[in-house]
Motif scaffolding. Structure first.
Motif, short mmCIF file in Angstrom:
data_model
loop_
_atom_site.label_atom_id
_atom_site.label_comp_id
_atom_site.label_asym_id
_atom_site.label_seq_id
_atom_site.Cartn_x
_atom_site.Cartn_y
_atom_site.Cartn_z
N ALA A 162 0.77 -1.32 -0.19
CA ALA A 162 -0.09 0.05 0.14
C ALA A 162 0.87 1.32 -0.10
N GLY A 163 0.54 2.47 -0.58
CA GLY A 163 1.13 3.63 -0.33
C GLY A 163 1.24 4.30 -1.95
N ALA A 164 1.74 5.50 -2.01
CA ALA A 164 1.58 6.33 -3.07
C ALA A 164 2.37 5.68 -4.43
N PHE A 165 3.53 4.87 -4.02
CA PHE A 165 4.51 4.47 -4.91
C PHE A 165 3.76 3.60 -6.30
N ASN A 166 4.00 3.92 -7.22
CA ASN A 166 3.36 3.18 -8.24
C ASN A 166 4.40 2.23 -9.01
N TRP A 167 4.39 0.92 -8.24
CA TRP A 167 5.29 0.01 -8.33
C TRP A 167 5.30 -0.68 -9.83
N THR A 168 3.92 -1.03 -9.99
CA THR A 168 3.54 -1.24 -11.58
C THR A 168 3.95 -0.41 -12.43
N GLY A 169 3.74 0.63 -12.53
CA GLY A 169 3.97 1.88 -13.49
C GLY A 169 5.67 2.03 -13.82
N LYS A 170 6.44 1.88 -12.53
CA LYS A 170 7.74 2.11 -12.63
C LYS A 170 8.50 0.94 -13.17
N VAL A 171 7.82 -0.45 -13.16
CA VAL A 171 8.25 -1.64 -13.49
C VAL A 171 8.27 -1.54 -15.27
N SER A 172 7.12 -1.14 -15.71
CA SER A 172 6.68 -1.08 -16.79
C SER A 172 7.59 -0.01 -17.63
N GLY B 159 11.51 -5.83 -3.97
CA GLY B 159 10.88 -4.89 -3.09
C GLY B 159 9.50 -4.51 -3.05
N GLY B 160 9.01 -4.62 -4.29
CA GLY B 160 7.55 -4.04 -4.61
C GLY B 160 6.46 -5.20 -4.77
N PHE B 161 6.67 -6.32 -5.08
CA PHE B 161 5.90 -7.51 -5.28
C PHE B 161 5.95 -8.58 -4.32
N ALA B 162 5.13 -8.89 -3.60
CA ALA B 162 5.16 -9.83 -2.32
C ALA B 162 5.01 -11.34 -3.16
N LEU B 163 4.49 -11.46 -4.13
CA LEU B 163 4.50 -12.98 -4.74
C LEU B 163 5.66 -13.33 -5.35
N VAL B 164 6.34 -12.30 -5.86
CA VAL B 164 7.66 -12.43 -6.45
C VAL B 164 8.87 -12.75 -5.35
N ALA B 165 8.51 -11.91 -4.48
CA ALA B 165 9.63 -12.20 -3.30
C ALA B 165 9.44 -13.50 -2.78
N ARG B 166 8.25 -13.87 -2.45
CA ARG B 166 7.95 -15.13 -2.10
C ARG B 166 8.48 -16.43 -2.85
#
Length: 382
Positions: A75-85, A109-116
């Motif tokens: 959660a939060g203002a940072f657009n992780w998906t947009g930054k990766v794209s 750092g941004g996607f829980a499933l990838v880190a898992r």
């Protein structure tokens, strides 16, 4: 024979990636002929187990358009998906370039499933190896070997997170969740037939164990270019984890950093939290090639490899350890040497200044990503 797990960091790593760091340690053996006779190699003293997880990032990138909206982000203002794209476009959808730009740091750092999935990869290999070592020790009526993890760069965070979950029982739950959401991420083609069978035995055993924990009890955790303070995602650092008896699950902990390495300078995080009193901090200053962040470059330093040898190889005597400390005092290990030994003074100072200026002032995941891109642009490394 004691067992050392090697865990890679940022960038792309094919199967066999550990050959370079192992070669650096092979070379280091030759510095101590009174402990290691001529012709001996690291494999004569330690079983090296290579851990590779970056193919998970490649799989995610290949399916990015499909996965982008379904991967849970913080959660939060940072657009992780947009930054990766955005980064993928700049890298022309090339995975290696994406990694050089620090994209893997965003994915972890941004996607829980990838880190898992990355944690699961490490835990599958570690648990299967520990299981097999204990089975063989029991059959031979001898003590099991000692285990250590030597992790590099972003791999320091992956190792801390994975080992914490292995020791607390959370990894089995995570495995089930990933299997339901993205079964492709659970597959590990890097496991041998024996490792796969051992992993199944581990999981079958844990299914009947309410705690679902594995006493990892590492003899040594060596974090090289340590980014775990910033990038770790587990509730706490494995290096700080205590068992039910109050003892640390990891009985020895080293954080190893280069004073000019921009990656660990940003990845050191903001501080705070418990710090165990027996933690050993090793700071190196040698510049033997432009890529001072390189795993093998770190391991070549006498203070670094001596710490690993002393902990894991009984043949490495106190006299050899003291010799390593004396070697570390030589000028070549306190500054320029190796392939840069002949670099003229002005060029030396320019490189030092550029390395210092590569690190971002702020310590955030995005600033670390920017630092990685700037650093690899500076050194011109693929």
């Amino acid at each position: 024979m004691n067992i050392v797990f090697l865990v890679h960091g940022i960038g792309r790593h094919a199967k066999g990636w550990s050959d370079d760091p192992v070669a650096a340690l092979d070379q280091a053996l030759r510095l101590y002929p009174q402990c290691f006779p001529a012709g001996k190699k690291l494999g004569d003293y330690l079983e090296i187990v290579e851990i590779r997880y970056d193919d998970i990032f490649d799989l995610v990138l290949q399916r990015w358009d499909e996965l982008a909206q379904s991967l849970p982000a913080p959660a939060g203002a940072f657009n992780w998906t947009g930054k990766v794209s955005e980064l993928l476009q700049r890298a022309n959808n090339d995975g290696a370039t994406f990694a050089r730009f620090g994209g893997d740091v965003l994915l972890y750092g941004g996607f829980a499933l990838v880190a898992r999935a990355a944690r699961l990869r490490l835990n599958a290999i570690v648990s299967a190896t520990i299981f097999r070592a204990h089975v063989e020790a029991i059959a031979a009526d001898r003590n099991p070997p000692k285990f250590a993890v030597v992790a590099h760069s972003m791999g320091t965070a992956v190792a801390q997170d994975a080992l914490h979950q292995l020791a607390t029982g959370e990894w089995v739950v995570e495995r089930d969740e990933i299997e339901d959401a993205l079964p492709d991420l659970v597959e590990n083609a890097n496991l041998s037939e024996q490792q796969a069978a051992d992993l199944k035995a581990v999981l079958d055993g844990l299914a009947a164990d309410e705690t679902r924990t594995i006493p990892v009890n590492l003899t040594g955790l060596f974090l090289v270019s340590d980014t775990s303070p910033l990038l770790h995602r587990a509730p706490a650092l494995y290096s700080e984890l205590r068992t039910a008896t109050g003892a640390f699950d990891c009985t020895g902990f080293w954080s190893i950093n280069h004073e000019l390495d921009p990656v660990s300078r940003v990845g050191a995080g903001l501080g705070g939290g418990a710090v165990r009193g027996d933690k050993v901090d090793i700071v190196v200053r040698h510049i033997h090639k432009r890529n001072i962040h390189d795993f093998a470059h770190y391991l070549s330093h006498p203070r670094v490899h001596a710490a690993i040898f002393r902990r894991m190889i009984p043949d490495f005597s106190n006299a050899c350890f003291q010799q390593a400390q004396e070697l570390a005092k030589r000028d070549e290990w306190k500054g320029f040497g190796g392939e840069l030994a002949g670099l003229e003074a002005q060029a030396r100072q320019r490189l030092i200044d550029e390395l210092r200026n590569s690190a971002a002032a702020q310590r955030t995941v995005e600033k670390l990503r920017e630092t990685i891109e700037k650093y690899f642009g500076l050194i011109g490394a693929a």
